[in-house]
Design an enzyme around this catalytic site. Structure first.
Site, PDB file in Angstrom:
ATOM      1  N   TYR A  11      15.662   9.626  -3.374  1.00  0.00           N
ATOM      2  CA  TYR A  11      15.971   8.240  -4.044  1.00  0.00           C
ATOM      3  C   TYR A  11      15.244   8.241  -5.571  1.00  0.00           C
ATOM      4  CZ  TYR A  11      15.649   3.350  -5.079  1.00  0.00           C
ATOM      5  OH  TYR A  11      15.705   2.042  -5.949  1.00  0.00           O
ATOM      6  N   ASP A  31      14.379  20.983  -3.019  1.00  0.00           N
ATOM      7  CA  ASP A  31      14.033  19.959  -1.905  1.00  0.00           C
ATOM      8  C   ASP A  31      14.810  20.566  -0.540  1.00  0.00           C
ATOM      9  OD1 ASP A  31      14.894  16.490  -2.023  1.00  0.00           O
ATOM     10  OD2 ASP A  31      15.277  17.547  -0.201  1.00  0.00           O
ATOM     11  N   ALA A  72       7.875  14.310  -0.272  1.00  0.00           N
ATOM     12  CA  ALA A  72       6.741  13.618   0.494  1.00  0.00           C
ATOM     13  C   ALA A  72       7.453  12.962   1.849  1.00  0.00           C
ATOM     14  CB  ALA A  72       5.976  12.594  -0.207  1.00  0.00           C
ATOM     15  N   SER A  74       7.108   9.596   3.445  1.00  0.00           N
ATOM     16  CA  SER A  74       6.846   8.400   3.036  1.00  0.00           C
ATOM     17  C   SER A  74       7.108   7.077   3.835  1.00  0.00           C
ATOM     18  CB  SER A  74       7.612   8.041   1.740  1.00  0.00           C
ATOM     19  OG  SER A  74       9.032   8.164   1.981  1.00  0.00           O
ATOM     20  N   TYR A 138      -0.254   7.161   5.361  1.00  0.00           N
ATOM     21  CA  TYR A 138       0.744   7.404   4.177  1.00  0.00           C
ATOM     22  C   TYR A 138      -0.505   7.267   2.919  1.00  0.00           C
ATOM     23  CZ  TYR A 138       3.890   6.608   0.424  1.00  0.00           C
ATOM     24  OH  TYR A 138       4.610   6.712  -0.959  1.00  0.00           O
ATOM     25  N   ASN A 167       6.989  -1.751  -5.440  1.00  0.00           N
ATOM     26  CA  ASN A 167       8.184  -1.615  -4.574  1.00  0.00           C
ATOM     27  C   ASN A 167       9.415  -1.362  -5.588  1.00  0.00           C
ATOM     28  OD1 ASN A 167       6.259  -3.391  -3.074  1.00  0.00           O
ATOM     29  ND2 ASN A 167       7.887  -3.267  -1.614  1.00  0.00           N
ATOM     30  N   ARG A 216       5.877  -9.287  -3.271  1.00  0.00           N
ATOM     31  CA  ARG A 216       5.711  -7.720  -3.647  1.00  0.00           C
ATOM     32  C   ARG A 216       6.246  -7.734  -5.208  1.00  0.00           C
ATOM     33  NH1 ARG A 216       3.220  -7.676   0.115  1.00  0.00           N
ATOM     34  NH2 ARG A 216       3.245  -6.220   2.039  1.00  0.00           N
TER      35      ARG A 216
HETATM   36  N1  UDP Z   1      10.002  -6.879   5.168  1.00  0.00           N
HETATM   37  C1  UDP Z   1      10.711  -7.654   5.929  1.00  0.00           C
HETATM   38  N2  UDP Z   1      11.709  -7.477   6.594  1.00  0.00           N
HETATM   39  C2  UDP Z   1      12.328  -6.376   6.695  1.00  0.00           C
HETATM   40  C3  UDP Z   1      11.670  -5.083   6.012  1.00  0.00           C
HETATM   41  C4  UDP Z   1      10.589  -5.597   5.138  1.00  0.00           C
HETATM   42  O1  UDP Z   1      10.321  -8.834   6.052  1.00  0.00           O
HETATM   43  O2  UDP Z   1      13.317  -5.843   7.300  1.00  0.00           O
HETATM   44  C5  UDP Z   1       9.033  -7.322   4.298  1.00  0.00           C
HETATM   45  C6  UDP Z   1       7.658  -6.456   4.546  1.00  0.00           C
HETATM   46  O3  UDP Z   1       6.888  -7.194   5.633  1.00  0.00           O
HETATM   47  C7  UDP Z   1       6.947  -6.612   3.140  1.00  0.00           C
HETATM   48  C8  UDP Z   1       8.064  -6.740   2.144  1.00  0.00           C
HETATM   49  O4  UDP Z   1       9.040  -7.188   3.107  1.00  0.00           O
HETATM   50  O5  UDP Z   1       6.388  -7.704   3.170  1.00  0.00           O
HETATM   51  C9  UDP Z   1       8.480  -5.455   1.535  1.00  0.00           C
HETATM   52  O6  UDP Z   1       8.533  -4.404   2.337  1.00  0.00           O
HETATM   53  P1  UDP Z   1       9.223  -2.970   2.033  1.00  0.00           P
HETATM   54  O7  UDP Z   1       9.157  -2.292   3.405  1.00  0.00           O
HETATM   55  O8  UDP Z   1      10.470  -3.107   1.498  1.00  0.00           O
HETATM   56  O9  UDP Z   1       8.213  -2.343   1.011  1.00  0.00           O
HETATM   57  P2  UDP Z   1       6.626  -2.609   1.195  1.00  0.00           P
HETATM   58  O10 UDP Z   1       5.957  -3.575   0.616  1.00  0.00           O
HETATM   59  O11 UDP Z   1       6.141  -2.119   2.786  1.00  0.00           O
HETATM   60  O12 UDP Z   1       6.254  -0.897   0.385  1.00  0.00           O
END
Ligand code: UDP
Length: 321
Positions: A11, A31, A72, A74, A138, A167, A216
């Protein structure tokens, strides 16, 4: 510059590779296609579809001006279940890369690091001098690589920059997020909007935030890619610089879902589920250092705009399928 982009079929790697080609660099993508896609490698870049561990020495022997290291493992959840895969795939492989760079005199490195190196913050926005206490394997592996890079820069004169992403979201034309196992919020919500998933689970609504859901910092992948170009241009021999990359604005899970509803016109059913382990309540970046030292300024900070780009990408993929 002649640049090696590891993970350039993934990505963020594919968007960066595309921007590098567009700005006149010679790009070779390395890759193994374990999670990346050959058709995500931009035209004009050469793809070597091999494992870094197997070929990095001979590849770097060709002579490169720099490496952008995205390859990586991830997935946070998987890193908790299968730590060996992460220590091996992230740390051991990156050490091989660093050694091969030293051996072949490759002068520059831009490394794809993460906000997960900080863990649960004492203060937000998070600055680069904040304590690094990762709460998952991670983040621990990415932090270990950052430490190794510092050593190589100091001892061997490497010009290195680590970019700690918050994010990443959005898309760049035909380059976007295509994970076999999707765990990220925006693509999951867009799967609901495109009819491939029934509903979205909101992981917890009892966090100490305004609406109870996690907050986030969502950064557009093109702004992120532009920071890589600036990092490359500013990398200085013997120094390892670390920059946070985010917009400095926080959006809650509920706000993201609402933005997706507005952009897609789909009602997006959502239900509250238990918290996901290891999720801090609020993660927002201070990217002041990147702004002042790199002259980087994110241009695509509007959440609806970020979602719209991701949605256009999702729709174009479903038309192709
Ligand atoms: N999240 C959620 N439902 C989902 C996926 C993510 O509520 O199906 C929430 C997750 O708990 C976090 C936020 O969305 O608070 C962002 O999560 P994501 O996995 O996109 O990125 P992260 O912050 O973990 O890198």
């Amino acid at each position: 510059m002649k640049l090696l982009v590891t993970g350039g079929a993934g990505y963020v790697g594919s968007v960066c590779a595309a921007r590098l080609v567009e700005t006149g660099h010679e790009v070779v993508v390395l890759d193994d296609l374990s999670t990346g896609h050959a058709d995500a490698v931009p035209e004009g870049a050469r793809l070597i579809a091999e494992d870094i561990d197997d070929v990095i020495g001979p590849v770097l022997a060709e002579g490169f001006d720099g490496v952008l290291h995205f390859a990586a493992k991830s997935l946070v959840g998987e890193s908790q279940q299968a730590p060996a895969k992460y220590w091996q795939g992230n740390v051991v492989t990156s050490l091989r890369l660093l050694d091969a760079m030293r051996e072949h005199g490759t002068p520059r490195l831009v490394f794809s690091s993460t906000a997960a190196t900080y863990g649960e913050p004492d203060q937000v926005p998070i600055v680069e001098t904040a304590p690094t206490r990762p709460t998952n394997t991670y983040g621990a592996t990415k932090l270990a690589i950052d430490h190794a890079i510092t050593g190589y820069a100091t001892a061997h004169g490497l010009a290195a920059v680590s970019l700690r992403y918050f994010n990443v979201a959005g898309a760049y034309g035909r380059y976007g997020e295509r994970h076999a196992v999707e765990t990220h919020l925006i693509p999951i919500v867009l799967q609901v909007a495109s009819g491939t998933r029934e509903k979205v689970a909101m992981y917890g609504d009892d966090y100490p935030t305004d609406d109870g859901t996690c907050v986030r910092d969502y950064i557009h992948v093109v702004d992120l890619a532009d920071a890589h170009l600036k990092a490359l241009a500013n990398a200085t021999g013997g120094e390892h610089r670390i920059y946070n990359l985010g917009n400095g604005f926080g959006f809650s899970v509920k706000q993201v879902i609402e933005a997706c509803r507005e952009v897609t016109g789909h009602p997006v059913p959502a239900e509250v589920s238990p918290r996901r382990s290891g999720d801090p309540a609020v993660l927002v970046a201070s990217a002041e250092r990147a702004r002042t030292e790199l002259g980087w300024k994110p241009e695509r900070v509007d959440l609806a705009g970020i979602v719209r780009d991701a949605w256009e990408f999702t729709q174009s993929r479903s038309q192709e399928a």
